[in-house]
Design a protein around this motif. Structure first.
Motif, PDB file in Angstrom:
ATOM      1  N   SER A  35      23.458  -3.532  46.918  1.00 29.90           N
ATOM      2  CA  SER A  35      23.707  -2.679  48.087  1.00 29.90           C
ATOM      3  C   SER A  35      22.438  -2.015  48.600  1.00 29.90           C
ATOM      4  CB  SER A  35      24.752  -1.620  47.738  1.00 29.90           C
ATOM      5  OG  SER A  35      24.253  -0.753  46.738  1.00 29.90           O
ATOM      6  N   ASN A  36      21.456  -1.767  47.727  1.00 30.43           N
ATOM      7  CA  ASN A  36      20.209  -1.160  48.194  1.00 30.43           C
ATOM      8  C   ASN A  36      19.462  -2.087  49.141  1.00 30.43           C
ATOM      9  OD1 ASN A  36      20.602   1.185  46.774  1.00 30.43           O
ATOM     10  ND2 ASN A  36      19.355   0.539  45.023  1.00 30.43           N
ATOM     11  N   TYR A  37      19.407  -3.363  48.793  1.00 35.81           N
ATOM     12  CA  TYR A  37      18.742  -4.322  49.658  1.00 35.81           C
ATOM     13  C   TYR A  37      19.516  -4.511  50.955  1.00 35.81           C
ATOM     14  CZ  TYR A  37      16.459  -8.453  51.412  1.00 35.81           C
ATOM     15  OH  TYR A  37      15.792  -9.330  52.223  1.00 35.81           O
ATOM     16  N   LEU A  38      20.835  -4.518  50.884  1.00 40.03           N
ATOM     17  CA  LEU A  38      21.656  -4.643  52.086  1.00 40.03           C
ATOM     18  C   LEU A  38      21.432  -3.465  53.027  1.00 40.03           C
ATOM     19  CD1 LEU A  38      23.879  -6.218  53.580  1.00 40.03           C
ATOM     20  CD2 LEU A  38      25.538  -4.821  52.356  1.00 40.03           C
ATOM     21  N   CYS A  39      21.382  -2.274  52.449  1.00 43.84           N
ATOM     22  CA  CYS A  39      21.128  -1.070  53.256  1.00 43.84           C
ATOM     23  C   CYS A  39      19.738  -1.129  53.887  1.00 43.84           C
ATOM     24  CB  CYS A  39      21.288   0.164  52.382  1.00 43.84           C
ATOM     25  SG  CYS A  39      21.047   1.704  53.266  1.00 43.84           S
ATOM     26  N   SER A  46      13.138  -9.489  65.593  1.00 45.86           N
ATOM     27  CA  SER A  46      14.476  -8.919  65.463  1.00 45.86           C
ATOM     28  C   SER A  46      15.514  -9.982  65.137  1.00 45.86           C
ATOM     29  CB  SER A  46      14.841  -8.191  66.758  1.00 45.86           C
ATOM     30  OG  SER A  46      16.049  -7.534  66.618  1.00 45.86           O
ATOM     31  N   THR A  47      15.331 -11.191  65.644  1.00 42.62           N
ATOM     32  CA  THR A  47      16.267 -12.260  65.284  1.00 42.62           C
ATOM     33  C   THR A  47      16.120 -12.645  63.815  1.00 42.62           C
ATOM     34  OG1 THR A  47      14.743 -13.983  66.036  1.00 42.62           O
ATOM     35  CG2 THR A  47      16.367 -13.206  67.617  1.00 42.62           C
ATOM     36  N   ILE A  48      14.909 -12.601  63.307  1.00 39.78           N
ATOM     37  CA  ILE A  48      14.714 -12.865  61.872  1.00 39.78           C
ATOM     38  C   ILE A  48      15.382 -11.767  61.048  1.00 39.78           C
ATOM     39  CG2 ILE A  48      12.986 -13.012  60.034  1.00 39.78           C
ATOM     40  CD1 ILE A  48      11.141 -14.385  62.082  1.00 39.78           C
ATOM     41  N   SER A  49      15.258 -10.518  61.484  1.00 53.41           N
ATOM     42  CA  SER A  49      15.915  -9.414  60.785  1.00 53.41           C
ATOM     43  C   SER A  49      17.437  -9.579  60.816  1.00 53.41           C
ATOM     44  CB  SER A  49      15.539  -8.073  61.406  1.00 53.41           C
ATOM     45  OG  SER A  49      14.186  -7.794  61.214  1.00 53.41           O
ATOM     46  N   ALA A  50      17.955 -10.001  61.939  1.00 50.77           N
ATOM     47  CA  ALA A  50      19.392 -10.227  62.051  1.00 50.77           C
ATOM     48  C   ALA A  50      19.832 -11.345  61.108  1.00 50.77           C
ATOM     49  CB  ALA A  50      19.766 -10.573  63.489  1.00 50.77           C
ATOM     50  N   TYR A  51      19.047 -12.404  61.023  1.00 46.17           N
ATOM     51  CA  TYR A  51      19.360 -13.494  60.103  1.00 46.17           C
ATOM     52  C   TYR A  51      19.391 -12.993  58.669  1.00 46.17           C
ATOM     53  CZ  TYR A  51      18.804 -17.747  57.393  1.00 46.17           C
ATOM     54  OH  TYR A  51      18.963 -18.734  56.472  1.00 46.17           O
ATOM     55  N   LYS A  52      18.410 -12.151  58.304  1.00 49.76           N
ATOM     56  CA  LYS A  52      18.367 -11.614  56.940  1.00 49.76           C
ATOM     57  C   LYS A  52      19.593 -10.762  56.623  1.00 49.76           C
ATOM     58  CE  LYS A  52      13.389 -11.342  56.228  1.00 49.76           C
ATOM     59  NZ  LYS A  52      12.270 -10.410  56.051  1.00 49.76           N
ATOM     60  N   VAL A  53      20.049  -9.996  57.604  1.00 44.52           N
ATOM     61  CA  VAL A  53      21.220  -9.136  57.371  1.00 44.52           C
ATOM     62  C   VAL A  53      22.486  -9.968  57.267  1.00 44.52           C
ATOM     63  CG1 VAL A  53      22.709  -7.399  58.435  1.00 44.52           C
ATOM     64  CG2 VAL A  53      20.249  -7.068  58.429  1.00 44.52           C
ATOM     65  N   MET A  73      23.614 -12.294  54.254  1.00 45.43           N
ATOM     66  CA  MET A  73      24.140 -11.651  53.052  1.00 45.43           C
ATOM     67  C   MET A  73      25.666 -11.596  53.056  1.00 45.43           C
ATOM     68  SD  MET A  73      21.558  -8.639  52.186  1.00 45.43           S
ATOM     69  CE  MET A  73      20.193  -8.558  53.274  1.00 45.43           C
ATOM     70  N   TYR A  74      26.268 -11.816  54.218  1.00 51.52           N
ATOM     71  CA  TYR A  74      27.717 -11.790  54.307  1.00 51.52           C
ATOM     72  C   TYR A  74      28.340 -13.175  54.163  1.00 51.52           C
ATOM     73  CZ  TYR A  74      27.255  -6.969  55.770  1.00 51.52           C
ATOM     74  OH  TYR A  74      26.973  -5.624  55.793  1.00 51.52           O
ATOM     75  N   SER A  75      27.510 -14.196  53.975  1.00 48.44           N
ATOM     76  CA  SER A  75      28.059 -15.536  53.752  1.00 48.44           C
ATOM     77  C   SER A  75      28.553 -15.628  52.293  1.00 48.44           C
ATOM     78  CB  SER A  75      27.021 -16.596  54.055  1.00 48.44           C
ATOM     79  OG  SER A  75      26.005 -16.589  53.084  1.00 48.44           O
ATOM     80  N   PRO A  76      29.453 -16.551  51.991  1.00 43.36           N
ATOM     81  CA  PRO A  76      30.046 -16.615  50.637  1.00 43.36           C
ATOM     82  C   PRO A  76      29.032 -16.810  49.512  1.00 43.36           C
ATOM     83  CG  PRO A  76      31.241 -18.023  52.151  1.00 43.36           C
ATOM     84  CD  PRO A  76      30.056 -17.507  52.897  1.00 43.36           C
ATOM     85  N   ASN A  77      27.988 -17.608  49.749  1.00 39.01           N
ATOM     86  CA  ASN A  77      27.014 -17.846  48.673  1.00 39.01           C
ATOM     87  C   ASN A  77      25.769 -16.952  48.802  1.00 39.01           C
ATOM     88  OD1 ASN A  77      25.890 -19.062  50.859  1.00 39.01           O
ATOM     89  ND2 ASN A  77      25.613 -21.058  49.895  1.00 39.01           N
ATOM     90  N   GLY A  78      25.733 -16.065  49.758  1.00 35.37           N
ATOM     91  CA  GLY A  78      24.624 -15.117  49.891  1.00 35.37           C
ATOM     92  C   GLY A  78      23.462 -15.608  50.721  1.00 35.37           C
ATOM     93  N   SER A  79      23.482 -16.877  51.109  1.00 34.66           N
ATOM     94  CA  SER A  79      22.429 -17.362  51.984  1.00 34.66           C
ATOM     95  C   SER A  79      22.960 -18.517  52.814  1.00 34.66           C
ATOM     96  CB  SER A  79      21.212 -17.825  51.176  1.00 34.66           C
ATOM     97  OG  SER A  79      21.545 -18.945  50.407  1.00 34.66           O
TER      98      SER A  79
END
Length: 180
Positions: free
Chosen positions: A87-91, A162-169, A172-178
């Motif tokens: 959760s720290n990395y997600l935040c 910003s699109t790269i940042s959006a991709y990184k965020v 994390m919500y995909s089933p396998n994390g990437s």
């Protein structure tokens, strides 16, 4: 994939920093002095127009922000060795994404405001009794135009970041994390 994306983000951030610094320097150091009547001189600087002052402040702040993001990215890569989960990395990813968005919008808004003010200085307004300024201070106006072009290039580069940042965020919500 992750390494290529990180290298691409570093390249984009460094390029953005350089273009933002170029924009701020072109505006801040641009002056031109003209003799108006015999011995009366008028000096045109960025301090004569509030939009130019705001552009210098915002582009400088955006360059500093991108430098801080580079430092954060470097410290995470050195300290974590790829163990970035939880959760720290997600935040942190959400905060970086939102700050990237704010930086893009502020930079674009400052450039657009300055463009509008520069257009008014170029054409004047008879209904408001504002004179054309660029017919007297041509070099000053040309350099401001170059700075605006650099500012819009920086805005586009920051939108890509910003699109790269959006991709990184959102990966994390995909089933396998990437996303592959």
């Amino acid at each position: 994939m992750e390494f290529r994306m990180a290298r691409g983000e570093v390249f984009l951030r460094v390029s953005t920093i350089l273009v933002l610094i170029l924009t701020a320097c072109l505006v801040a150091f641009d002056t031109q002095t003209k003799v108006i009547i015999l011995t009366i001189e008028k000096k045109a600087t960025y301090k004569d127009l509030d939009a130019l002052k705001i552009l210098v402040y915002i582009t400088s702040a955006a360059a500093g922000y991108n430098m801080l993001q580079l430092c954060k990215q470097y410290s995470l890569s050195v300290c974590s060795k790829g163990n970035l989960k939880g959760s720290n990395y997600l935040c942190m990813a959400w905060i970086s994404f939102l700050l990237d968005q704010i930086a893009v919008y502020l930079t674009f808004a400052a450039n657009s405001t300055t463009f509008e003010a520069a257009l008014l200085a170029l054409t004047g307004s008879e209904s408001l009794q504002w004179m054309k300024v660029c017919n007297r201070f041509t070099r000053f106006c040309i350099e401001i135009g170059g700075a605006l072009l650099c500012g819009y290039v920086a805005s586009i580069l920051m939108a890509l970041i910003s699109t790269i940042s959006a991709y990184k965020v959102f990966r994390m919500y995909s089933p396998n994390g990437s996303c592959v």
